[in-house]
Design an enzyme around this catalytic site. Structure first.
Site, mmCIF file in Angstrom:
data_model
loop_
_atom_site.group_PDB
_atom_site.id
_atom_site.type_symbol
_atom_site.label_atom_id
_atom_site.label_comp_id
_atom_site.label_asym_id
_atom_site.label_seq_id
_atom_site.Cartn_x
_atom_site.Cartn_y
_atom_site.Cartn_z
ATOM 1 N N HIS A 45 0.799 -1.236 0.000
ATOM 2 C CA HIS A 45 0.000 0.000 0.000
ATOM 3 C C HIS A 45 0.823 1.273 0.000
ATOM 4 O O HIS A 45 0.258 2.359 -0.064
ATOM 5 C CB HIS A 45 -0.934 0.026 1.209
ATOM 6 C CG HIS A 45 -2.167 -0.781 0.996
ATOM 7 N ND1 HIS A 45 -3.294 -0.281 0.386
ATOM 8 C CD2 HIS A 45 -2.447 -2.065 1.265
ATOM 9 C CE1 HIS A 45 -4.214 -1.231 0.311
ATOM 10 N NE2 HIS A 45 -3.714 -2.328 0.836
ATOM 11 N N LYS A 92 -7.987 13.725 5.059
ATOM 12 C CA LYS A 92 -7.181 12.491 4.987
ATOM 13 C C LYS A 92 -6.297 12.480 6.222
ATOM 14 O O LYS A 92 -6.369 13.394 7.036
ATOM 15 C CB LYS A 92 -6.328 12.473 3.713
ATOM 16 C CG LYS A 92 -5.542 13.769 3.475
ATOM 17 C CD LYS A 92 -4.832 13.774 2.127
ATOM 18 C CE LYS A 92 -5.755 13.989 0.958
ATOM 19 N NZ LYS A 92 -6.053 12.882 0.150
ATOM 20 N N ARG A 93 -5.450 11.460 6.391
ATOM 21 C CA ARG A 93 -4.543 11.478 7.538
ATOM 22 C C ARG A 93 -3.619 12.688 7.456
ATOM 23 O O ARG A 93 -3.256 13.124 6.358
ATOM 24 C CB ARG A 93 -3.688 10.206 7.561
ATOM 25 C CG ARG A 93 -4.371 9.013 8.203
ATOM 26 C CD ARG A 93 -3.450 7.819 8.251
ATOM 27 N NE ARG A 93 -2.877 7.527 6.951
ATOM 28 C CZ ARG A 93 -1.569 7.384 6.706
ATOM 29 N NH1 ARG A 93 -0.698 7.512 7.673
ATOM 30 N NH2 ARG A 93 -1.135 7.108 5.500
ATOM 31 N N LYS A 110 1.384 14.023 2.555
ATOM 32 C CA LYS A 110 0.097 14.443 1.986
ATOM 33 C C LYS A 110 0.049 15.971 1.810
ATOM 34 O O LYS A 110 -0.861 16.513 1.207
ATOM 35 C CB LYS A 110 -1.052 13.948 2.855
ATOM 36 C CG LYS A 110 -1.143 12.398 2.814
ATOM 37 C CD LYS A 110 -2.293 11.860 3.621
ATOM 38 C CE LYS A 110 -2.321 10.355 3.688
ATOM 39 N NZ LYS A 110 -2.798 9.701 2.458
ATOM 40 N N THR A 120 -8.276 6.881 -1.845
ATOM 41 C CA THR A 120 -9.661 6.487 -2.147
ATOM 42 C C THR A 120 -10.609 7.658 -1.878
ATOM 43 O O THR A 120 -11.692 7.717 -2.442
ATOM 44 C CB THR A 120 -10.102 5.256 -1.321
ATOM 45 O OG1 THR A 120 -9.782 5.477 0.051
ATOM 46 C CG2 THR A 120 -9.417 3.995 -1.806
ATOM 47 N N LYS A 123 -14.154 9.177 -3.916
ATOM 48 C CA LYS A 123 -15.456 9.576 -3.342
ATOM 49 C C LYS A 123 -15.806 11.004 -3.757
ATOM 50 O O LYS A 123 -16.955 11.318 -4.072
ATOM 51 C CB LYS A 123 -15.409 9.463 -1.814
ATOM 52 C CG LYS A 123 -15.272 8.034 -1.324
ATOM 53 C CD LYS A 123 -14.720 7.956 0.092
ATOM 54 C CE LYS A 123 -14.112 6.581 0.341
ATOM 55 N NZ LYS A 123 -13.260 6.529 1.530
#
Length: 798
Positions: A351, A539-540, A545, A647, A651
């Protein structure tokens, strides 16, 4: 089922469980009764589905993952059972809003982020498509943690979800499995048979509880089996002698394993607990899989033909040596036969290319905690080195890098790569990156094992159950087939130039924004303007990120609006939601910076009507169900080559938000599907990032001469109201591991393009439509069918 029939079932359940009438029942009693009704139906459906599967000899798929971020179950279970309308009507007749009942359920926070949510989506996908799927994880008493933001700082509170969530779980203490830790191993031979004796071990019982996931409008049901750690028995002798603490601590030590998701592992005790959790999950699950198989077939000879086990990331890697242990020590198979079975049943999903996910365990800790498993891994490593020597004669460096044990560490990812029949990435780009970088040598060794399965989402949760207005438009334009098969969304493409449809898309989005603004004000007291652009990054919280890239641009926009109060600027609401790992200091500093910047902007009368920042505390699955339909911009701004897939991006796309992102992870495929012209792409590509790393990246080279960057950094460094953010800015100036400064200028260009495009409402609606219409490929149904065809070789049960 009619509304009247459903109302009777509900009343009967309220009577039998609580002795109350619907008219006087509390919301909690109604929630629990509805949950019990769903659970009973799903349990019966699962029995029928499994007996049909066993009757046809279908392959069983087992999905092992340390986390399953299930969210709430009631709404989606009613929905997939086809009971949501009758339930709503039955409650409405008693003047009860079904939404108020949904709010009674806590999120089952058994996950951290994308990994856990993906696992939950795949259970839904397997159930819907008719794959015999069982998930395995740990029944954490406390989920990830409840996030509280206090004066900008994240504080972690215990997430005690079980009291409200227990109703979905059916415990099976009679099916408990013993897991052994510590102790010594004694080997002896008797008449050619090899015997292993494990002494002085500490036992923990793994007690299973089952939760069901109903497939949409079909007969398929998946099961999630969650293991709870219990002491094997109470130490009565210590208790009788008055040693109460000794008696209690043995219980407490055993039960610590399933207490909390992901203990903080920046100390030795935390590392040992994490290792125990991973072996506990692996040993209990493999024990259960073997028992299931034996009860059906009476032999393990055909295990490889009837069972597929997917290891979701490296956390459940110990399932491999545990399966070897059972085959060698308990079944008397020889090594070659045992290993051949393992190669046939195990597949591994990678992942991330981040080092922390390619777990390594200190040999001393591993050997002490799991003595027999250590012996098996040592032998696997010896044989692997022999095999690798034949493949790469004399290349010591390569063999040492690929070995299962090296540098006094046991390497989980290498155990998976060496054993598994399939190694897959989770987006086209990511699957290429793992072949070129982290698993390059294994790719040379066994190229046929490398596959790609792009992630997918349980799209019905975020579209059918969360965005009814958009569904109404879809029903009217393209019919209802998309509810069964997401690829039918592509029929919407033919309305790309239909002005009436484009106008409706804008109206629906505004209506959803108003709903979200009302929900936010009611739940948090924060007020936002539904006519502003909703720009979301949820998100985290992690440096890769790059939430700090977003924050740096917000600071620059703030300074610009202060200097140019009459500038033409479409009002913007930036929405963040993220949890930082408890031991991740820089991520917590980033949260503080975003929150404090938000306070400054939201309280400044000169700009607050044009710019606003919202930090969603305790971001979770149920909150995302409110947010996704309202979002207009999806920030996916990780450095190219760092995000495996994502993901959340799927969405957002499904609900018509425009991706503002780098070409990283599944953003590449999102841009390919919807057309690059319908996304806002910026930043370096993966090869450019790699080149810059090779020549040596110096953030100052990008800051010098960029007045906007300098001003924003200086502003954050100086701070305000006695607080500054020099740790974040210093990191960006001197180190900047994820190249924020290299992409900052192009990110500002993309943000300016966004303002221009948004002003043309018809163009924006067309971009939105193109995203919705081309999001079908990102359905979890498609993902699990890819796995079933290319990796598991598991037929669909008709």
């Amino acid at each position: 089922m009619t509304t009247k029939e459903f109302a009777k079932i509900l009343q009967d359940k309220l009577t039998s469980e609580y002795g109350v009438d619907l008219s006087v029942a509390s919301n909690q009693q109604i929630y629990r009764s509805l949950a019990l009704i769903c659970r009973q139906m799903m349990s019966e459906n699962h029995k029928k589905f499994q007996s049909k599967a066993i009757g046809t000899g279908a392959k069983q798929v087992y999905y092992l993952c340390m986390e399953f971020l299930m969210g709430r179950s009631l709404k989606v279970s009613l929905f997939n059972l086809g009971l949501n309308d009758v339930a709503q009507q039955a409650l409405a007749a008693a003047d009860i809003s079904i939404d108020s009942i949904y709010e009674e359920e806590p999120d089952a926070g058994l996950g951290n982020g994308g990994l856990g949510r993906l696992a939950a989506c795949y259970l839904d996908g397997m159930a819907t498509t008719g794959i015999c799927g069982t998930g395995y994880s740990i029944l954490y008493e406390y989920g990830i943690f409840k996030q509280k933001i206090v004066d900008g700082w994240q504080q972690e509170r215990a997430d005690n979800w079980l009291p409200g969530g227990q109703v979905w779980l059916k415990s099976h203490p009679d099916q408990a499995i013993e897991v052994r830790f510590d102790g010594e191993i004694h080997e002896n031979w008797d008449h050619g048979f090899h015997y292993i004796q494990h002494t002085n071990y500490n036992s923990v019982m793994a007690v299973p509880s089952d939760m069901y996931v109903q497939g949409y409008d079909g007969k398929g049901v998946a099961k999630l089996r969650l293991w709870q750690a219990k002491a094997p028995d109470f130490d009565m002798s210590s208790f009788s002698l008055g040693n109460y603490n000794t008696a209690m601590s043995k219980n407490a030590n055993a039960e610590l394993i399933s207490k909390v998701l992901y203990p903080n592992d920046n100390h030795v005790e935390g590392k040992i607990l994490r290792l125990r959790q991973q072996y506990f999950l692996s040993a209990a699950s493999i024990g259960d899989i073997v028992q299931n198989h034996l009860s059906t077939y009476g032999t393990l000879e055909n295990l490889g033909d009837k069972v597929a086990i997917q290891l979701n990331d490296t956390h459940p890697t110990l399932a491999i040596p545990e399966m070897m242990r059972i085959l060698l020590d308990e079944c008397g198979f020889d090594w070659d036969k045992s290993f051949a079975i393992c190669q046939k049943v195990f597949a591994y999903t990678n992942h991330t290319v981040m080092a922390e996910a390619l777990e390594k365990w200190n040999v001393d800790i591993f050997k002490m905690t799991l003595p027999r498993i250590y012996q098996i891994v040592v032998e696997m490593n010896r044989r692997a080195r022999e095999e690798l020597e034949k493949a790469f004669p004399g290349d010591e460096g390569k063999i040492n890098y690929m070995a299962l044990i090296g540098d006094n560490q046991v390497r989980m990812a290498n155990i998976c790569a060496y054993t598994a029949n399939s190694i897959n990435g989770v987006s086209k780009l990511h699957s290429e990156i793992i072949k070129e970088s982290v698993f390059h040598d294994y790719y040379l060794f066994k190229p046929q094992a490398f596959k790609n399965v792009t992630n997918g989402i349980a799209y019905r949760r975020w579209l059918l159950a969360s965005n009814p207005e958009l569904c109404k438009l879809l029903d009217e334009t393209i019919g209802e087939e998309y509810k069964h098969d997401a690829s039918n969304l592509s029929k919407l493409n033919k309305y790309a130039d239909d002005k009436t449809v484009l106008k409706r898309i804008n109206e629906i989005k505004l209506s959803n924004k108003k709903n979200f603004a009302a929900y936010l004000e009611k739940s948090t007291g924060q007020s936002i303007d539904p006519s502003s652009i909703f720009d979301c990054q949820v998100k985290r919280m992690h440096e890769y990120k790059r939430q700090h890239l977003n924050a740096l641009n917000i600071a620059a926009q703030y300074l610009y609006l202060k200097e140019n109060p009459n500038a033409d600027f479409i009002p913007k609401t930036y929405i963040f939601g993220a949890k930082a790992a408890p031991g991740y200091y820089m991520a917590k500093q980033m949260i503080r910076m975003i929150c404090k910047l938000g306070d400054l902007i939201n309280n400044d009368p000169a700009v607050r009507d044009k710019l606003r920042v919202v930090y969603l505390e305790e971001y979770c699955v149920s909150l995302s169900e409110h947010l996704m339909p309202a979002a207009e911009v999806s920030e996916q701004i990780s450095l190219a080559g760092t995000e495996a897939s994502g993901t959340g991006n799927m969405k957002f796309m499904l609900n018509g938000a425009i991706t503002l992102g780098t070409l990283d992870g599944a953003n590449v495929e999102i841009a390919d599907a919807a057309g690059k012209e319908n996304e806002l792409i910026f930043g370096m590509l993966t090869p450019e990032v790699n080149n810059l790393k090779q020549v040596g990246y110096h953030p100052n080279a990008f800051i010098m001469g960029d007045d906007v960057a300098n001003a924003a950094l200086n502003f954050l460094e100086r701070g305000w109201n006695g607080e500054n953010f020099h740790e974040v800015t210093e990191n960006l100036r001197s180190n900047d591991p994820y190249m924020v400064m290299a992409d900052f200028k192009d990110y500002r260009r993309a943000q300016a393009d966004l303002q221009r495009l948004y002003a043309d409402r018809e163009t924006w609606a067309r971009m939105s439509l193109k995203n919705i219409a081309n999001s079908g490929i990102f359905s979890a149904d498609r993902s699990v069918l890819d796995y079933a065809r290319d990796i598991w070789h598991a037929p669909v049960v008709k």
